[in-house]
Design a protein around this motif. Structure first.
Motif, PDB file in Angstrom:
ATOM      1  N   ILE A 185      69.814  36.788  52.334  1.00 25.05           N
ATOM      2  CA  ILE A 185      68.943  37.682  51.567  1.00 25.05           C
ATOM      3  C   ILE A 185      69.778  38.643  50.734  1.00 25.05           C
ATOM      4  CG2 ILE A 185      67.314  39.606  51.804  1.00 25.05           C
ATOM      5  CD1 ILE A 185      66.102  38.073  54.192  1.00 25.05           C
ATOM      6  N   THR A 186      70.859  39.148  51.316  1.00 22.09           N
ATOM      7  CA  THR A 186      71.733  40.077  50.584  1.00 22.09           C
ATOM      8  C   THR A 186      72.307  39.418  49.344  1.00 22.09           C
ATOM      9  OG1 THR A 186      72.319  41.223  52.624  1.00 22.09           O
ATOM     10  CG2 THR A 186      73.803  41.515  50.756  1.00 22.09           C
ATOM     11  N   TYR A 187      72.760  38.160  49.478  1.00 26.64           N
ATOM     12  CA  TYR A 187      73.385  37.483  48.354  1.00 26.64           C
ATOM     13  C   TYR A 187      72.362  36.969  47.333  1.00 26.64           C
ATOM     14  CZ  TYR A 187      77.912  37.644  50.660  1.00 26.64           C
ATOM     15  OH  TYR A 187      79.076  38.068  51.248  1.00 26.64           O
ATOM     16  N   THR A 188      71.143  36.696  47.709  1.00 26.59           N
ATOM     17  CA  THR A 188      70.165  36.127  46.778  1.00 26.59           C
ATOM     18  C   THR A 188      69.313  37.168  46.078  1.00 26.59           C
ATOM     19  OG1 THR A 188      68.587  35.798  48.578  1.00 26.59           O
ATOM     20  CG2 THR A 188      69.988  33.931  47.997  1.00 26.59           C
ATOM     21  N   THR A 189      69.188  38.382  46.606  1.00 27.01           N
ATOM     22  CA  THR A 189      68.305  39.365  45.971  1.00 27.01           C
ATOM     23  C   THR A 189      68.895  39.950  44.703  1.00 27.01           C
ATOM     24  OG1 THR A 189      69.175  41.107  47.398  1.00 27.01           O
ATOM     25  CG2 THR A 189      67.130  40.033  48.084  1.00 27.01           C
ATOM     26  N   GLY A 190      70.167  39.804  44.523  1.00 33.52           N
ATOM     27  CA  GLY A 190      70.789  40.346  43.319  1.00 33.52           C
ATOM     28  C   GLY A 190      71.231  41.775  43.553  1.00 33.52           C
ATOM     29  N   GLY A 191      71.650  42.399  42.489  1.00 31.79           N
ATOM     30  CA  GLY A 191      72.144  43.754  42.618  1.00 31.79           C
ATOM     31  C   GLY A 191      73.638  43.734  42.891  1.00 31.79           C
ATOM     32  N   LYS A 229      76.822  33.303  48.954  1.00 29.31           N
ATOM     33  CA  LYS A 229      75.481  32.705  49.072  1.00 29.31           C
ATOM     34  C   LYS A 229      75.574  31.313  49.693  1.00 29.31           C
ATOM     35  CE  LYS A 229      71.512  31.368  46.295  1.00 29.31           C
ATOM     36  NZ  LYS A 229      70.957  31.285  44.929  1.00 29.31           N
ATOM     37  N   ARG A 251      70.555  34.827  58.024  1.00 28.13           N
ATOM     38  CA  ARG A 251      69.418  35.051  57.118  1.00 28.13           C
ATOM     39  C   ARG A 251      69.557  36.386  56.377  1.00 28.13           C
ATOM     40  NH1 ARG A 251      63.983  32.351  59.565  1.00 28.13           N
ATOM     41  NH2 ARG A 251      64.975  30.408  60.140  1.00 28.13           N
ATOM     42  N   LYS A 252      70.037  37.389  57.073  1.00 24.79           N
ATOM     43  CA  LYS A 252      70.241  38.699  56.444  1.00 24.79           C
ATOM     44  C   LYS A 252      71.298  38.600  55.342  1.00 24.79           C
ATOM     45  CE  LYS A 252      71.352  43.478  57.562  1.00 24.79           C
ATOM     46  NZ  LYS A 252      71.753  44.410  58.624  1.00 24.79           N
TER      47      LYS A 252
END
Length: 177
Positions: free
Chosen positions: A136-142, A165, A132-133
């Motif tokens: 979240i890292t791959y989907t939040t962008g940046g 992702k 899950r972490k």
């Protein structure tokens, strides 16, 4: 002052005298009563708060299985007959000691299996949290980076982000319920 102390100590005496009473069966099947708890491997029952009739020395009028007074009378009189085999021992043709050893081995095997299941569950929960972490890292962008074999930081491109992702989503589906 001394009279007050004496009255206070007399008033506290019933509180001190009310001890916990334990009931258990020993290895010979004899019911025992004591204010000291039995060893931890023996199933016990606390009878605090239950009314235990004082033994009169006479047999009860109508003995009922499980009646405390009849249990007290049985515990006071030594058994003259040989101990009978338990139901499980009768079925398997084992004596009580062998049946007890078998039960102990079965309990240890079950305990080991339960510990293994707990370890697997804990590992699955840790994998779920990590997946899950990552998702979240791959989907939040940046900008997402990683360290390559040379110890240098490199930033991931769009293809690497999409692959990461997809991998993270697959891990979430596999490890999380």
């Amino acid at each position: 002052m001394l009279v007050r102390l004496l009255v206070l100590s007399v008033a506290m005496l019933p509180l001190i005298a009310s001890a916990e009473i334990y009931k258990w069966k020993d290895k010979d099947g004899v019911t025992r009563y004591s204010d000291v708890p039995p060893p931890s491997n023996i199933k016990q029952e606390s009878i605090r708060g239950k009314k235990v009739p004082k033994p009169t020395g006479q047999a009860p009028l109508t003995p009922v299985e499980g009646d405390i007074s009849s249990a007290l009378n049985r515990a006071k009189t030594p058994e003259t007959k040989t101990p009978e085999k338990s139901k499980e021992a009768k079925e398997n043709g084992l004596n009580q000691e062998d049946a007890a050893k078998k039960r102990a081995q079965d309990a240890e095997a079950k305990k080991a299996a339960d510990q293994q299941k707990q370890a697997e569950l804990k590992l699955k929960q840790e994998n779920c949290a990590a997946a899950r972490k990552n998702l979240i890292t791959y989907t939040t962008g940046g900008r997402v980076s990683r360290i390559n074999e040379n110890g240098e930081r490199e930033y991931l491109g769009d293809d690497d982000l999409n692959n990461g992702k997809n991998d993270a989503q697959r891990d979430v589906d596999a490890y999380c319920d």
